[in-house]
Scaffold this active site. Sequence first.
Site, PDB file in Angstrom:
ATOM      1  N   GLY A  46       0.817  -1.205   0.000  1.00  0.00           N
ATOM      2  CA  GLY A  46       0.000   0.000   0.000  1.00  0.00           C
ATOM      3  C   GLY A  46       0.852   1.257   0.000  1.00  0.00           C
ATOM      4  N   GLN A  51       2.832  10.027   1.214  1.00  0.00           N
ATOM      5  CA  GLN A  51       4.136   9.360   1.127  1.00  0.00           C
ATOM      6  C   GLN A  51       4.899   9.737  -0.139  1.00  0.00           C
ATOM      7  OE1 GLN A  51       2.408   5.279   2.083  1.00  0.00           O
ATOM      8  NE2 GLN A  51       4.410   5.142   3.050  1.00  0.00           N
ATOM      9  N   CYS A  90       6.245  -0.178   6.944  1.00  0.00           N
ATOM     10  CA  CYS A  90       5.806   0.969   6.154  1.00  0.00           C
ATOM     11  C   CYS A  90       6.931   1.362   5.199  1.00  0.00           C
ATOM     12  CB  CYS A  90       5.487   2.134   7.099  1.00  0.00           C
ATOM     13  SG  CYS A  90       4.969   3.631   6.243  1.00  0.00           S
ATOM     14  N   LEU A  91       6.587   1.685   3.964  1.00  0.00           N
ATOM     15  CA  LEU A  91       7.608   2.075   2.989  1.00  0.00           C
ATOM     16  C   LEU A  91       8.328   3.348   3.415  1.00  0.00           C
ATOM     17  CD1 LEU A  91       5.746   1.311  -0.370  1.00  0.00           C
ATOM     18  CD2 LEU A  91       7.563  -0.029   0.708  1.00  0.00           C
ATOM     19  N   HIS A 132      -3.965   1.072   7.810  1.00  0.00           N
ATOM     20  CA  HIS A 132      -2.632   1.680   7.748  1.00  0.00           C
ATOM     21  C   HIS A 132      -2.617   2.860   6.772  1.00  0.00           C
ATOM     22  CE1 HIS A 132       1.948   1.171   7.559  1.00  0.00           C
ATOM     23  NE2 HIS A 132       1.680   2.068   6.626  1.00  0.00           N
ATOM     24  N   GLU A 133      -3.134   2.629   5.560  1.00  0.00           N
ATOM     25  CA  GLU A 133      -3.101   3.685   4.537  1.00  0.00           C
ATOM     26  C   GLU A 133      -4.049   4.820   4.904  1.00  0.00           C
ATOM     27  OE1 GLU A 133      -0.657   3.470   2.677  1.00  0.00           O
ATOM     28  OE2 GLU A 133      -0.275   1.355   3.042  1.00  0.00           O
ATOM     29  N   HIS A 136      -2.478   7.260   7.232  1.00  0.00           N
ATOM     30  CA  HIS A 136      -1.544   8.203   6.605  1.00  0.00           C
ATOM     31  C   HIS A 136      -2.246   9.505   6.213  1.00  0.00           C
ATOM     32  CE1 HIS A 136       2.371   6.306   6.214  1.00  0.00           C
ATOM     33  NE2 HIS A 136       1.861   5.201   5.713  1.00  0.00           N
TER      34      HIS A 136
HETATM   35 ZN    ZN Z   1       2.840   3.385   5.592  1.00  0.00          ZN
END
Ligand code: ZN
Length: 156
Positions: A46, A51, A90-91, A132-133, A136
């Site tokens: 995701g 991000q 998380c990226l 999670h997304e 953000h």
């Molecule tokens: Zn993340």
Amino acid sequence: MAIRNIVKEGDGILGKKCRPVEKFDRRLHILLDDMAETLADANGAGLAAPQVGVLRRVFIMDFGDGKGVIEAVNPRIVERRGKQEDVEGCLSSPGEYGITRRPRRVKMVAQDRFGKEFTFEGEDLSARCVCHEYDHLDGILFKQHVVRMLDPEDLA
Ligand code: ZN
């Protein structure tokens, strides 16, 4: 399409609240296409617009299940049921993983890239990913849900 830079934890942009999308135009489509390419390149499940430095209520998910990329614009989580604890990363925090507590099932209502509303029901991994997304978009990172961070040896 282009691969965009993924903003890393510590950058203030990740703590900001995103604004709703109002125009479902070419600019949005380019953002979504670039996010898909960026997510594939990073091998993630995701990615949220903040991000890649864009403070709009947009995220995408791809579970590598052949169903392709799910695009969520102006999403709302309308139902949360049950509980789960599992490993999350998380990226924006490369190499860091923790056990988080999340709902087992969620129901999300969102718009697609043309503004058409749809419903998505997530379970297990996909429920975790939606939460999670979605976080953000409100400037919340997964570490705020972590019960316990993992040592790198735990993952070997
Ligand atoms: Zn993340």
